[in-house]
Motif scaffolding. Structure first.
Motif, PDB file in Angstrom:
ATOM      1  N   MET A   1      40.686  44.838  43.950  1.00 38.50           N
ATOM      2  CA  MET A   1      41.566  44.750  42.780  1.00 38.50           C
ATOM      3  C   MET A   1      43.000  44.393  43.213  1.00 38.50           C
ATOM      4  N   ILE A   2      43.600  43.461  42.484  1.00 35.99           N
ATOM      5  CA  ILE A   2      44.979  43.087  42.792  1.00 35.99           C
ATOM      6  C   ILE A   2      45.856  43.510  41.612  1.00 35.99           C
ATOM      7  N   GLN A   3      46.993  44.091  41.949  1.00 36.67           N
ATOM      8  CA  GLN A   3      47.924  44.508  40.894  1.00 36.67           C
ATOM      9  C   GLN A   3      49.293  43.888  41.133  1.00 36.67           C
ATOM     10  N   PHE A   4      49.930  43.478  40.051  1.00 36.79           N
ATOM     11  CA  PHE A   4      51.310  42.982  40.159  1.00 36.79           C
ATOM     12  C   PHE A   4      52.173  43.682  39.125  1.00 36.79           C
ATOM     13  N   PHE A   5      53.443  43.825  39.471  1.00 35.82           N
ATOM     14  CA  PHE A   5      54.412  44.328  38.496  1.00 35.82           C
ATOM     15  C   PHE A   5      54.807  43.146  37.613  1.00 35.82           C
ATOM     16  N   ASN A   6      54.550  43.295  36.309  1.00 35.72           N
ATOM     17  CA  ASN A   6      54.816  42.207  35.375  1.00 35.72           C
ATOM     18  C   ASN A   6      56.118  42.501  34.627  1.00 35.72           C
ATOM     19  N   THR A   7      57.126  41.677  34.819  1.00 31.70           N
ATOM     20  CA  THR A   7      58.422  41.911  34.156  1.00 31.70           C
ATOM     21  C   THR A   7      58.257  41.997  32.635  1.00 31.70           C
ATOM     22  N   LEU A   8      57.288  41.247  32.123  1.00 38.83           N
ATOM     23  CA  LEU A   8      57.089  41.202  30.668  1.00 38.83           C
ATOM     24  C   LEU A   8      56.690  42.572  30.113  1.00 38.83           C
ATOM     25  N   SER A   9      55.753  43.252  30.783  1.00 40.90           N
ATOM     26  CA  SER A   9      55.306  44.559  30.283  1.00 40.90           C
ATOM     27  C   SER A   9      56.114  45.689  30.904  1.00 40.90           C
ATOM     28  N   GLY A  10      56.809  45.394  31.995  1.00 40.26           N
ATOM     29  CA  GLY A  10      57.609  46.426  32.659  1.00 40.26           C
ATOM     30  C   GLY A  10      56.757  47.390  33.470  1.00 40.26           C
ATOM     31  N   GLY A  11      55.541  47.016  33.812  1.00 36.29           N
ATOM     32  CA  GLY A  11      54.684  47.903  34.616  1.00 36.29           C
ATOM     33  C   GLY A  11      53.714  47.118  35.479  1.00 36.29           C
ATOM     34  N   LYS A  12      53.003  47.870  36.326  1.00 36.03           N
ATOM     35  CA  LYS A  12      51.992  47.226  37.177  1.00 36.03           C
ATOM     36  C   LYS A  12      50.746  46.955  36.345  1.00 36.03           C
ATOM     37  N   GLU A  13      50.173  45.784  36.553  1.00 38.68           N
ATOM     38  CA  GLU A  13      48.960  45.423  35.812  1.00 38.68           C
ATOM     39  C   GLU A  13      47.925  44.867  36.766  1.00 38.68           C
ATOM     40  N   THR A  14      46.659  45.061  36.442  1.00 35.07           N
ATOM     41  CA  THR A  14      45.591  44.437  37.227  1.00 35.07           C
ATOM     42  C   THR A  14      45.654  42.941  36.982  1.00 35.07           C
ATOM     43  N   PHE A  15      45.561  42.175  38.056  1.00 34.96           N
ATOM     44  CA  PHE A  15      45.663  40.725  37.907  1.00 34.96           C
ATOM     45  C   PHE A  15      44.306  40.119  37.565  1.00 34.96           C
ATOM     46  N   ARG A  16      44.272  39.377  36.468  1.00 32.74           N
ATOM     47  CA  ARG A  16      43.078  38.603  36.110  1.00 32.74           C
ATOM     48  C   ARG A  16      43.529  37.197  35.767  1.00 32.74           C
ATOM     49  N   SER A  17      42.977  36.221  36.484  1.00 25.04           N
ATOM     50  CA  SER A  17      43.400  34.844  36.192  1.00 25.04           C
ATOM     51  C   SER A  17      42.646  34.316  34.978  1.00 25.04           C
ATOM     52  N   ILE A  18      43.210  33.300  34.343  1.00 22.68           N
ATOM     53  CA  ILE A  18      42.596  32.743  33.128  1.00 22.68           C
ATOM     54  C   ILE A  18      41.222  32.160  33.475  1.00 22.68           C
ATOM     55  N   VAL A  19      41.202  31.333  34.522  1.00 22.62           N
ATOM     56  CA  VAL A  19      39.925  30.801  35.013  1.00 22.62           C
ATOM     57  C   VAL A  19      39.570  31.601  36.272  1.00 22.62           C
ATOM     58  N   PRO A  20      38.405  32.238  36.293  1.00 21.37           N
ATOM     59  CA  PRO A  20      38.071  33.048  37.480  1.00 21.37           C
ATOM     60  C   PRO A  20      38.161  32.226  38.768  1.00 21.37           C
ATOM     61  N   GLY A  21      38.808  32.811  39.775  1.00 22.43           N
ATOM     62  CA  GLY A  21      38.895  32.130  41.077  1.00 22.43           C
ATOM     63  C   GLY A  21      40.014  31.112  41.180  1.00 22.43           C
ATOM     64  N   GLU A  22      40.733  30.878  40.076  1.00 27.45           N
ATOM     65  CA  GLU A  22      41.824  29.886  40.135  1.00 27.45           C
ATOM     66  C   GLU A  22      43.115  30.492  39.607  1.00 27.45           C
ATOM     67  N   VAL A  23      44.221  30.133  40.241  1.00 25.12           N
ATOM     68  CA  VAL A  23      45.509  30.629  39.760  1.00 25.12           C
ATOM     69  C   VAL A  23      46.438  29.446  39.533  1.00 25.12           C
ATOM     70  N   LYS A  24      47.058  29.428  38.371  1.00 23.28           N
ATOM     71  CA  LYS A  24      48.074  28.407  38.096  1.00 23.28           C
ATOM     72  C   LYS A  24      49.440  29.078  38.201  1.00 23.28           C
ATOM     73  N   LEU A  25      50.228  28.561  39.124  1.00 21.69           N
ATOM     74  CA  LEU A  25      51.490  29.214  39.495  1.00 21.69           C
ATOM     75  C   LEU A  25      52.667  28.249  39.352  1.00 21.69           C
ATOM     76  N   TYR A  26      53.702  28.707  38.644  1.00 20.30           N
ATOM     77  CA  TYR A  26      54.927  27.901  38.524  1.00 20.30           C
ATOM     78  C   TYR A  26      56.089  28.700  39.091  1.00 20.30           C
ATOM     79  N   THR A  27      56.837  28.067  39.984  1.00 21.07           N
ATOM     80  CA  THR A  27      57.995  28.753  40.555  1.00 21.07           C
ATOM     81  C   THR A  27      59.232  27.869  40.356  1.00 21.07           C
ATOM     82  N   CYS A  28      60.302  28.470  39.857  1.00 19.91           N
ATOM     83  CA  CYS A  28      61.518  27.689  39.612  1.00 19.91           C
ATOM     84  C   CYS A  28      62.085  27.223  40.947  1.00 19.91           C
ATOM     85  N   GLY A  29      62.286  25.934  41.053  1.00 18.89           N
ATOM     86  CA  GLY A  29      62.729  25.361  42.320  1.00 18.89           C
ATOM     87  C   GLY A  29      64.238  25.248  42.418  1.00 18.89           C
TER      88      GLY A  29
END
Ligand code: AMP
Ligand code: ZN
Length: 467
Positions: A1-29
């Motif tokens: 299980m992977i958990q991240f602190f999500n600024t939106l909810s203000g707490g740690k959440e279990t990470f579930r990607s939209i498509v299993p096995g794939e992550v779409k990531l955007y980082t401000c450059g």
């Protein structure tokens, strides 16, 4: 299980990607108005750790990092030097890629530039005008925050006391002055502009990321990152623009890293307290030691930059290198022992468990250094066999796929003065000092190392046992 602190909810959440096995990531450059400083790189390195860990955990990661090559700061910089925006930003874009390579930041799949995506931004702004979320004033287009009741959900600001008639033109402003913000800025004398269906002008900073993220990752994607200073107004405004336009959630997990500070103050260009990678390299700092330093404090904690901390980082990386050197240079009796397999398994579990808990790097590093300590004792006690040494070395390199603080394997087995000589020859070649380069090549040959220049850089071959 992977958990991240999500600024939106203000707490740690279990990470579930939209498509299993794939992550779409955007980082401000980077905003390419100057050389990136190591505070900026703290953000890019935290994102790199996140991405490498997700890959280590088995995800396929699609990563997009934008290049902000038109905004208030780049325009101001180009104006001050009396050169075109393109000419002004080119140098900093090149420097950014050089620095990321030195810091072993894994390349993104796309690096969209704002100036190459103006039609995408115009389409989005037109959509917001059509839907009534935006309005025109003196040729500029503004987002009406009163029309988006969820405005403030990321940064937790309250909008009920704001006056919706107020407007802000600048890309950057404080939470206290949350107002309608510019999506499109009317043409101004002396500023670059684009002639478009919404009139002549140029985009605001925030719309750039909304347009470029959805173009490459879709209207809803998994993770969006940046430094905490991006939460407001940049990311708050991105959410408003994107969700008002699409009617769908924009991003599921928002991850923000805390600041790199110097003497209690945020490292930033405007405070004049910043170091670039170039500055530190001039002081003989190794980029991979800097990488270790910036990664080794948890991303949601403030990190204070000092040269003592950099020395400590160097010593830690050296401990890993020394361990590998022991494993690779000693001769061990044949065979292998089950206790090493167990030690590796335990370490792997702790390493993954640590990083899976909101990227807890301290737990992951402790696991690695404990392994080194235990294995070093076993080496002293002559309890390590050849098979163990190989498994241990391969395992450390596997973990380094996430940490990326070790030099490439080939270099690692060379004595440091030889590596330095090879680097010096490279520098000489870059400076077109071919005589010197040739002389160094001959010296290395005498020491038993043949160099070969390939399109991927210089390769070496040992003609006799080195070291
Ligand atoms: P900029 O080029 O100013 O848009 O910043 C690029 C990235 O660096 C953003 O994600 C910022 O939040 C981040 N950043 C800027 N200064 C610092 C700092 N001192 N510590 C950590 N991250 C920073
Ligand atoms: Zn952005």
């Amino acid at each position: 299980m992977i958990q991240f602190f999500n600024t939106l909810s203000g707490g740690k959440e279990t990470f579930r990607s939209i498509v299993p096995g794939e992550v779409k990531l955007y980082t401000c450059g980077p905003t390419v108005y100057d050389y990136a400083h190591i505070g900026n790189f703290r953000a890019y390195l935290f994102e790199d750790l996140l991405k490498r860990f997700l890959q280590f955990a088995g995800y396929r990661v699609s990563h997009v990092m934008n290049i902000t090559d038109v905004d208030d700061k780049t325009i101001k910089g180009a104006e001050a030097q009396g050169v075109s925006l393109e000419h002004y930003t080119a140098k900093f874009i090149q420097a950014f890629f050089e620095d990321t390579r030195l810091l072993r930041v894994a390349p993104a799949d796309h690096y969209p530039r704002a100036t190459e995506h103006i039609p995408d931004m115009v389409r989005l702004i037109r959509g917001l005008l059509d839907k009534g979320y935006a309005y025109v004033k003196d040729g500029s287009v503004y987002f009406s925050i009163a029309k988006f009741p969820e405005y403030g959900k990321l940064s937790k600001i309250r909008t009920d006391e704001l006056q919706s008639t107020e407007r802000v033109e600048d890309d950057e402003y404080e939470k206290e002055s949350a107002q309608d913000f510019a999506l499109w800025k009317a043409r101004k004398e002396g500023e670059p502009f684009w002639d478009t269906a919404i009139g002549p002008g140029r985009p605001g900073w925030h719309i750039e990321c909304s347009a470029m993220s959805s173009k490459y990752l879709g209207e809803t994607f998994d993770i969006h990152c940046g430094g905490v200073d991006n939460i407001f107004p940049h990311h708050e405004n991105e959410i408003a623009q994107s969700e008002a336009y699409s009617g769908h959630p924009f991003v599921n997990y928002w991850l923000h890293c805390h600041h790199l500070i110097v003497n209690g103050e945020k490292m930033s260009k405007s405070k004049g307290n910043h170091f670039t990678l170039r500055d530190l390299r001039q002081k003989q700092a190794d980029p991979l030691d800097i990488r270790f330093l910036l990664l080794s404090t948890h991303y949601r904690k403030v990190l204070n930059f000092t040269f003592e901390a950099l020395d400590q980082a160097k010593a830690s990386v050296q401990r890993i290198k020394d361990f590998l050197y022991e494993l690779e240079s000693r001769s061990f009796p044949a065979g292998d022992s089950p206790s090493i397999t167990k030690l590796i398994q335990e370490t792997q579990e702790k390493f993954i468990g640590g990083l899976g808990d909101d990227l807890n790097i301290s737990v992951a590093l402790t696991a690695l250094f404990e392994l080194i300590k235990k294995a070093n004792i076993l080496i002293m006690e002559e309890k390590i066999r050849a098979g163990d040494a190989e498994t241990l070395s391969a395992f450390v390199y596997r973990l380094d796929g996430v940490l990326a603080v070790l030099p490439a394997k080939q270099e690692a087995s060379l004595p440091e003065e030889v590596v330095k000589k090879i680097e010096r020859r490279e520098e000489a070649r870059r400076a077109k000092q071919y005589g010197l380069a040739d002389q160094i090549r001959k010296e290395l040959l005498q020491a038993g190392i043949a160099l070969e220049d390939t399109k991927d850089g210089v390769r070496w071959k040992a003609l006799k046992k080195i070291g």
